[in-house]
Design a protein around this motif. Structure first.
Motif, mmCIF file in Angstrom:
data_model
loop_
_atom_site.group_PDB
_atom_site.id
_atom_site.type_symbol
_atom_site.label_atom_id
_atom_site.label_comp_id
_atom_site.label_asym_id
_atom_site.label_seq_id
_atom_site.Cartn_x
_atom_site.Cartn_y
_atom_site.Cartn_z
ATOM 1 N N ALA A 116 -10.789 3.233 1.152
ATOM 2 C CA ALA A 116 -10.452 2.103 0.269
ATOM 3 C C ALA A 116 -10.599 0.804 1.058
ATOM 4 C CB ALA A 116 -9.034 2.254 -0.262
ATOM 5 N N SER A 117 -10.177 0.845 2.322
ATOM 6 C CA SER A 117 -10.343 -0.310 3.203
ATOM 7 C C SER A 117 -10.386 0.199 4.643
ATOM 8 C CB SER A 117 -9.183 -1.306 3.032
ATOM 9 O OG SER A 117 -7.977 -0.745 3.510
ATOM 10 N N GLY B 180 -10.944 6.832 -0.002
ATOM 11 C CA GLY B 180 -9.849 6.165 -0.709
ATOM 12 C C GLY B 180 -8.647 5.797 0.148
ATOM 13 N N ARG B 181 -8.709 6.048 1.446
ATOM 14 C CA ARG B 181 -7.556 5.727 2.310
ATOM 15 C C ARG B 181 -7.678 4.304 2.863
ATOM 16 N NH1 ARG B 181 -5.106 10.435 4.504
ATOM 17 N NH2 ARG B 181 -3.403 9.016 5.029
ATOM 18 N N ASP B 182 -6.549 3.741 3.225
ATOM 19 C CA ASP B 182 -6.538 2.447 3.919
ATOM 20 C C ASP B 182 -6.448 2.731 5.408
ATOM 21 O OD1 ASP B 182 -6.554 0.397 1.780
ATOM 22 O OD2 ASP B 182 -4.773 1.504 1.141
ATOM 23 N N ASN C 245 0.838 -1.209 0.000
ATOM 24 C CA ASN C 245 0.000 0.000 0.000
ATOM 25 C C ASN C 245 0.868 1.253 0.000
ATOM 26 O OD1 ASN C 245 -1.507 -2.308 1.188
ATOM 27 N ND2 ASN C 245 -3.178 -0.844 1.171
ATOM 28 N N LYS D 186 -16.483 6.119 2.614
ATOM 29 C CA LYS D 186 -15.835 5.410 1.499
ATOM 30 C C LYS D 186 -14.296 5.330 1.543
ATOM 31 C CE LYS D 186 -19.756 4.837 -0.985
ATOM 32 N NZ LYS D 186 -20.569 4.246 0.073
#
Ligand code: PRP
Length: 184
Positions: A125-126, A96-98, A36, A123
């Motif tokens: 990314a994970s 969009g962040r992990d 990542n 939302k």
């Protein structure tokens, strides 16, 4: 505040055992997120602070930190009500962040379940959960926990971020309170 030796029943997790496990967790997270770009650790105040600061030093991938204030117990209470109040929100957009949520303990699961539900609407990314302590026997709602430091029995624990009536978060170990000896 009463001297803690007067009500310390036992040291459940000594400092060296805590730190060894935190180093393992950091290594595991570093391996899992090696591909990542970066990760965002979100610490749930206040109990998760000590765990966050030790854990982040054991992670080798680029990371940022954020804090979120959540209250599930009400003032002076010791039992989760299932009511979760956001007392401090994030300063950044997590789109969009992990994200890894960093908690000191999961008990009924209400707090982290509510935080997860709320943050998923933004939302990332994970998003996953990393908790130092897990009282799995007490769970009232399902929580997907990716990283667990220690599964512990249903005892009243304090130290290393966890408080007894707001004190003793600074102790470097996890202790058990003898409720017959503790004078609130
Ligand atoms: C504790 C702990 C978790 C939550 C776990 O926080 O840090 O956030 O309770 O309980 P649950 O799984 O039953 O919801 P607390 O509300 O005591 O705040 P603090 O971290 O500031 O002490």
């Amino acid at each position: 505040m009463q001297e803690y030796h007067e009500f310390l029943e036992e040291i459940l997790i000594p400092e060296d055992v805590l730190q060894k496990r935190i180093a393992e967790l950091g290594k595991q997270i570093s391996a899992d997120y090696a591909q990542n770009r970066d990760i965002l650790l979100i610490c749930i105040l206040r109990g998760g602070v000590l765990f966050l600061t030790d854990l982040m030093r054991q992670i080798s991938v680029p990371l940022a930190i954020e804090f979120m204030g959540v209250s599930s117990y009400g003032v002076g209470g010791r039992l989760s009500t299932g009511h979760v109040r956001i007392t401090l929100d994030l300063n950044v957009d997590i789109l969009g962040r992990d994200v890894i949520l960093v908690e000191d303990i999961i008990d009924s699961g209400h707090t982290i379940a509510a935080v997860l539900e709320m943050l998923e609407t933004r939302k990332p990314a994970s998003i996953c959960v990393c908790t130092l302590l897990d009282k799995a026997d007490r769970r009232e709602v399902f929580v997907p926990v990716k990283y667990t430091g220690f599964s512990i029995p249903n005892k009243f624990v304090f130290g290393y971020g966890l408080d007894i009536d707001d004190y003793y978060r600074n102790l470097p170990f996890i202790g058990v309170v003898d409720l017959n000896k503790y004078k609130p």
